[in-house]
Design a protein around this motif. Sequence first.
Motif: not given
Lengths: 208, 208
Positions: B118-119, B121-129
């Motif tokens: 959700e972070a 693809f729904a909110r477009g946030q980075s999950i990389a760090e």
Amino acid sequence: MARRPTLEFWYEFASTYSYLAAMRIEALAEAAGVEIRWRPFLLGPIFAAQGWNSSPFNIYPTKGRNMWRDLEREAARLGLGPVTRPASFPQNSLSATRTATYGADQDWLIPFSKSVFEASFARGQSIAEPNAVSQILDRLGLDGVQILKAASNEANKTRLRVNGEEARSRGIFGAPTFLTDDGELFWGNDRLEQALAWAGGERPGSLR
Amino acid sequence: MARRPTLEFWYEFASTYSYLAAMRIEALAEAAGVEIRWRPFLLGPIFAAQGWNSSPFNIYPTKGRNMWRDLEREAARLGLGPVTRPASFPQNSLSATRTATYGADQDWLIPFSKSVFEASFARGQSIAEPNAVSQILDRLGLDGVQILKAASNEANKTRLRVNGEEARSRGIFGAPTFLTDDGELFWGNDRLEQALAWAGGERPGSLR
């Protein structure tokens, strides 16, 4: 009287999922009140432009193994008979596609197209030789030799090429592809239902 | 008491269609009476072995454009909220996948996995760090810093690598992939229903 909405069905005779779509699109379109425009085309030049000299199902073997198994399962689920793989894949579809292009405005386009797909994927026969295509026409009560001759004229070859350019310019990258009157593109047999719903004016819930 | 059939759900946090599958698999599995085993893995090494150094949706731009549009339409149809594209795609999912691998037998695996999707693809946030992953854990009432530290140990890194080798050896070439107890492989969110039906013992009509 309101015009029925139309949906363009772009198909390639060598494409396994085009086969599934071709065998079920008429009944689904009838139920949805949508007119289908059958648009035969050659995927080869589009794949070549992406750097592929064969089907991605051959280039990536694990993907290919899955595709054949999936095709069997889906054909069974959709009520088609068993799949028989043609000896060579993808088959050279030039002669069949030229013929279908020539038949674009003819009554026989749809029965011819379905017969080619069934020969290839239900019976595993070659459709690559002009003679095979001619025999399919003959079995539909047409004059195969005469039609193949007519389909080989320059005007028809040009038409086939122009259709291919249209496909690419409208964003087509695979087959089957469904294009709505308002330019919405749906790729793959798995999107036939959604494409018909869209053509009929439905829009998924929260879509902008 | 008969054991419920199980279905393995192999997913990659950077994969858009894994997102769709993750958000709807629980309800569908419950209805089908099938137990889901969530199997996070990294698709990167598998793509690299096929000669791809990025997502095929980046390598083939027309395919990519269609994928994002299709994702919007399908998310809407499936009742999910609007899609927001992350600034970078595919995101580096190493930290999130390591964490999910560490959480394989924990109650928080599923809520954590859904929160990451959700972070992204729904909110477009980075999950990389690692910090983004840690914050997702914190918001679930967990100790993000401690879990990320534990997930970085050698045993867990090895487990992640072994899972990747298992994925490849079982024929996985994309995500999401569903694997049944009897080794049947279904690829893609579009096959979730079929995979659940198969896991539950159904076989499509005429299938050999």
